[in-house]
Design a protein around this motif. Structure first.
Motif, PDB file in Angstrom:
ATOM      1  N   THR A  58     -15.133  -7.303  42.107  1.00 16.51           N
ATOM      2  CA  THR A  58     -15.094  -6.073  42.901  1.00 16.51           C
ATOM      3  C   THR A  58     -16.344  -5.230  42.703  1.00 16.51           C
ATOM      4  O   THR A  58     -16.905  -4.672  43.654  1.00 16.51           O
ATOM      5  CB  THR A  58     -13.850  -5.257  42.540  1.00 16.51           C
ATOM      6  N   SER A  59     -16.797  -5.108  41.470  1.00 17.31           N
ATOM      7  CA  SER A  59     -17.985  -4.287  41.203  1.00 17.31           C
ATOM      8  C   SER A  59     -19.230  -4.870  41.868  1.00 17.31           C
ATOM      9  O   SER A  59     -20.067  -4.125  42.398  1.00 17.31           O
ATOM     10  CB  SER A  59     -18.201  -4.165  39.698  1.00 17.31           C
ATOM     11  N   GLU A  60     -19.364  -6.193  41.859  1.00 16.77           N
ATOM     12  CA  GLU A  60     -20.513  -6.826  42.521  1.00 16.77           C
ATOM     13  C   GLU A  60     -20.457  -6.610  44.032  1.00 16.77           C
ATOM     14  O   GLU A  60     -21.493  -6.383  44.680  1.00 16.77           O
ATOM     15  CB  GLU A  60     -20.553  -8.319  42.214  1.00 16.77           C
ATOM     16  N   LEU A  61     -19.238  -6.660  44.596  1.00 16.39           N
ATOM     17  CA  LEU A  61     -19.097  -6.424  46.038  1.00 16.39           C
ATOM     18  C   LEU A  61     -19.455  -4.986  46.390  1.00 16.39           C
ATOM     19  O   LEU A  61     -20.143  -4.734  47.388  1.00 16.39           O
ATOM     20  CB  LEU A  61     -17.669  -6.745  46.470  1.00 16.39           C
ATOM     21  N   ASP A  62     -19.004  -4.035  45.597  1.00 21.61           N
ATOM     22  CA  ASP A  62     -19.347  -2.632  45.838  1.00 21.61           C
ATOM     23  C   ASP A  62     -20.857  -2.415  45.737  1.00 21.61           C
ATOM     24  O   ASP A  62     -21.434  -1.633  46.515  1.00 21.61           O
ATOM     25  CB  ASP A  62     -18.633  -1.741  44.828  1.00 21.61           C
ATOM     26  N   CYS A  63     -21.485  -3.102  44.814  1.00 17.20           N
ATOM     27  CA  CYS A  63     -22.935  -2.988  44.654  1.00 17.20           C
ATOM     28  C   CYS A  63     -23.665  -3.540  45.877  1.00 17.20           C
ATOM     29  O   CYS A  63     -24.638  -2.949  46.351  1.00 17.20           O
ATOM     30  CB  CYS A  63     -23.371  -3.717  43.393  1.00 17.20           C
ATOM     31  N   ALA A  64     -23.195  -4.664  46.415  1.00 18.13           N
ATOM     32  CA  ALA A  64     -23.831  -5.269  47.591  1.00 18.13           C
ATOM     33  C   ALA A  64     -23.662  -4.381  48.829  1.00 18.13           C
ATOM     34  O   ALA A  64     -24.606  -4.211  49.609  1.00 18.13           O
ATOM     35  CB  ALA A  64     -23.237  -6.653  47.851  1.00 18.13           C
ATOM     36  N   ASP A  84     -21.406  -3.824  56.830  1.00 23.38           N
ATOM     37  CA  ASP A  84     -20.480  -2.805  57.322  1.00 23.38           C
ATOM     38  C   ASP A  84     -19.022  -3.168  57.066  1.00 23.38           C
ATOM     39  O   ASP A  84     -18.230  -2.324  56.662  1.00 23.38           O
ATOM     40  CB  ASP A  84     -20.711  -2.581  58.823  1.00 23.38           C
ATOM     41  N   ASN A  85     -18.663  -4.429  57.322  1.00 21.32           N
ATOM     42  CA  ASN A  85     -17.253  -4.831  57.220  1.00 21.32           C
ATOM     43  C   ASN A  85     -16.976  -5.354  55.808  1.00 21.32           C
ATOM     44  O   ASN A  85     -17.065  -6.549  55.530  1.00 21.32           O
ATOM     45  CB  ASN A  85     -16.943  -5.892  58.271  1.00 21.32           C
ATOM     46  N   LYS A  86     -16.647  -4.456  54.923  1.00 23.11           N
ATOM     47  CA  LYS A  86     -16.430  -4.821  53.513  1.00 23.11           C
ATOM     48  C   LYS A  86     -15.191  -5.682  53.340  1.00 23.11           C
ATOM     49  O   LYS A  86     -15.201  -6.666  52.591  1.00 23.11           O
ATOM     50  CB  LYS A  86     -16.330  -3.552  52.670  1.00 23.11           C
ATOM     51  N   GLU A  87     -14.093  -5.321  54.013  1.00 24.57           N
ATOM     52  CA  GLU A  87     -12.845  -6.059  53.854  1.00 24.57           C
ATOM     53  C   GLU A  87     -12.965  -7.486  54.390  1.00 24.57           C
ATOM     54  O   GLU A  87     -12.439  -8.428  53.793  1.00 24.57           O
ATOM     55  CB  GLU A  87     -11.702  -5.326  54.566  1.00 24.57           C
ATOM     56  N   LYS A  88     -13.664  -7.655  55.505  1.00 24.20           N
ATOM     57  CA  LYS A  88     -13.868  -9.005  56.059  1.00 24.20           C
ATOM     58  C   LYS A  88     -14.727  -9.845  55.120  1.00 24.20           C
ATOM     59  O   LYS A  88     -14.473 -11.037  54.906  1.00 24.20           O
ATOM     60  CB  LYS A  88     -14.506  -8.910  57.439  1.00 24.20           C
ATOM     61  N   SER A 144     -12.543 -10.996  52.191  1.00 18.66           N
ATOM     62  CA  SER A 144     -11.650 -12.109  52.531  1.00 18.66           C
ATOM     63  C   SER A 144     -12.420 -13.416  52.688  1.00 18.66           C
ATOM     64  O   SER A 144     -11.943 -14.489  52.278  1.00 18.66           O
ATOM     65  CB  SER A 144     -10.899 -11.784  53.824  1.00 18.66           C
ATOM     66  N   GLU A 145     -13.632 -13.351  53.247  1.00 15.18           N
ATOM     67  CA  GLU A 145     -14.446 -14.562  53.386  1.00 15.18           C
ATOM     68  C   GLU A 145     -14.877 -15.080  52.020  1.00 15.18           C
ATOM     69  O   GLU A 145     -14.899 -16.304  51.787  1.00 15.18           O
ATOM     70  CB  GLU A 145     -15.666 -14.265  54.255  1.00 15.18           C
ATOM     71  N   LEU A 146     -15.223 -14.191  51.119  1.00 11.45           N
ATOM     72  CA  LEU A 146     -15.621 -14.608  49.775  1.00 11.45           C
ATOM     73  C   LEU A 146     -14.454 -15.241  49.025  1.00 11.45           C
ATOM     74  O   LEU A 146     -14.640 -16.238  48.301  1.00 11.45           O
ATOM     75  CB  LEU A 146     -16.165 -13.416  48.995  1.00 11.45           C
ATOM     76  N   ILE A 147     -13.266 -14.690  49.164  1.00 11.37           N
ATOM     77  CA  ILE A 147     -12.088 -15.278  48.513  1.00 11.37           C
ATOM     78  C   ILE A 147     -11.865 -16.702  49.014  1.00 11.37           C
ATOM     79  O   ILE A 147     -11.578 -17.621  48.233  1.00 11.37           O
ATOM     80  CB  ILE A 147     -10.854 -14.394  48.769  1.00 11.37           C
TER      81      ILE A 147
END
Length: 207
Positions: free
Chosen positions: A71-77, A84-88, A91-94
């Motif tokens: 999560t922290s790495e995603l917030d940093c990116a 723009d689409n953080k949630e998408k 889900s793609e990364l998962i």
């Protein structure tokens, strides 16, 4: 080491040739060297968030990310780049972390190539954007120095009144000279366009 510069200078002195002066100079040089190293380290490693964000597509971390999502790495990116689409993207990364057959190679470029080869660029649209950003190398110091040296050759004293559009065009022609030499009929087309701009004293076209 900087705090112990005086003690280090005293212990390294051999006791010959003006000891007080040699110790003072040694301590001063040591402190200056330490200050330079400290400032360079702070300058070079103060902005390292892009390295943290790049872990999102590092295949060596994928088994770990399956158990605990970064999560922290995603917030940093998302903070650094136009994602723009953080949630998408999440889900793609998962999905990417759980499918090991897509994980070919260890670099972002190899992963991007694998996604295109398997025709998954639409399914992983946000990941493709992230991979393109990470795989794009920034301008090096040599490249910027090359641009400045080219500008120095072009804008000489006799061309000091040159306008910005012409300066940009000449700089691009000089920097990309190898590419321009490979273009067919480039010089004749330039001459033809120049001759058709307006009426000139010299006859460039023969009717």
């Amino acid at each position: 080491m900087r705090q112990q510069a005086d003690n280090l200078a005293a212990t390294s002195h051999d006791g010959t040739d003006e000891p007080g002066r040699r110790v003072a100079n040694t301590a001063q040089v040591t402190k200056e060297a330490c200050d330079t190293v400290i400032s360079q380290v702070e300058q070079r490693f103060s902005q390292s968030d892009h390295l943290i964000a790049a872990k999102l597509v590092d295949s060596s971390f994928f088994p770990q990310f399956v158990l605990s999502f970064p999560t922290s790495e995603l917030d940093c990116a998302v903070k650094l780049w136009p994602l723009d689409n953080k949630e998408k993207l999440k889900s793609e990364l998962i999905t990417l972390y759980r499918h090991s057959e897509i994980q070919t190679g260890k670099t972002a470029l190899s992963l991007l190539k694998s996604i295109y080869e398997t025709n998954l660029e639409e399914a992983f649209a946000e990941i493709v954007i992230l991979l393109k950003i990470i795989a794009t190398p920034p301008m090096t110091t040599a490249e910027s120095e090359r641009n400045f040296s080219t500008l120095k050759r072009i804008k000489t004293f006799t061309r000091n009144t040159m306008g910005q559009p012409r300066l940009n065009a000449l700089a691009m022609l000089s920097i990309e000279s190898q590419l321009i030499q490979q273009l067919q009929d480039f010089i004749p087309k330039v001459i033809e366009k120049f001759s058709q701009r307006k009426d000139r004293h010299a006859a460039f076209l023969f009717k």
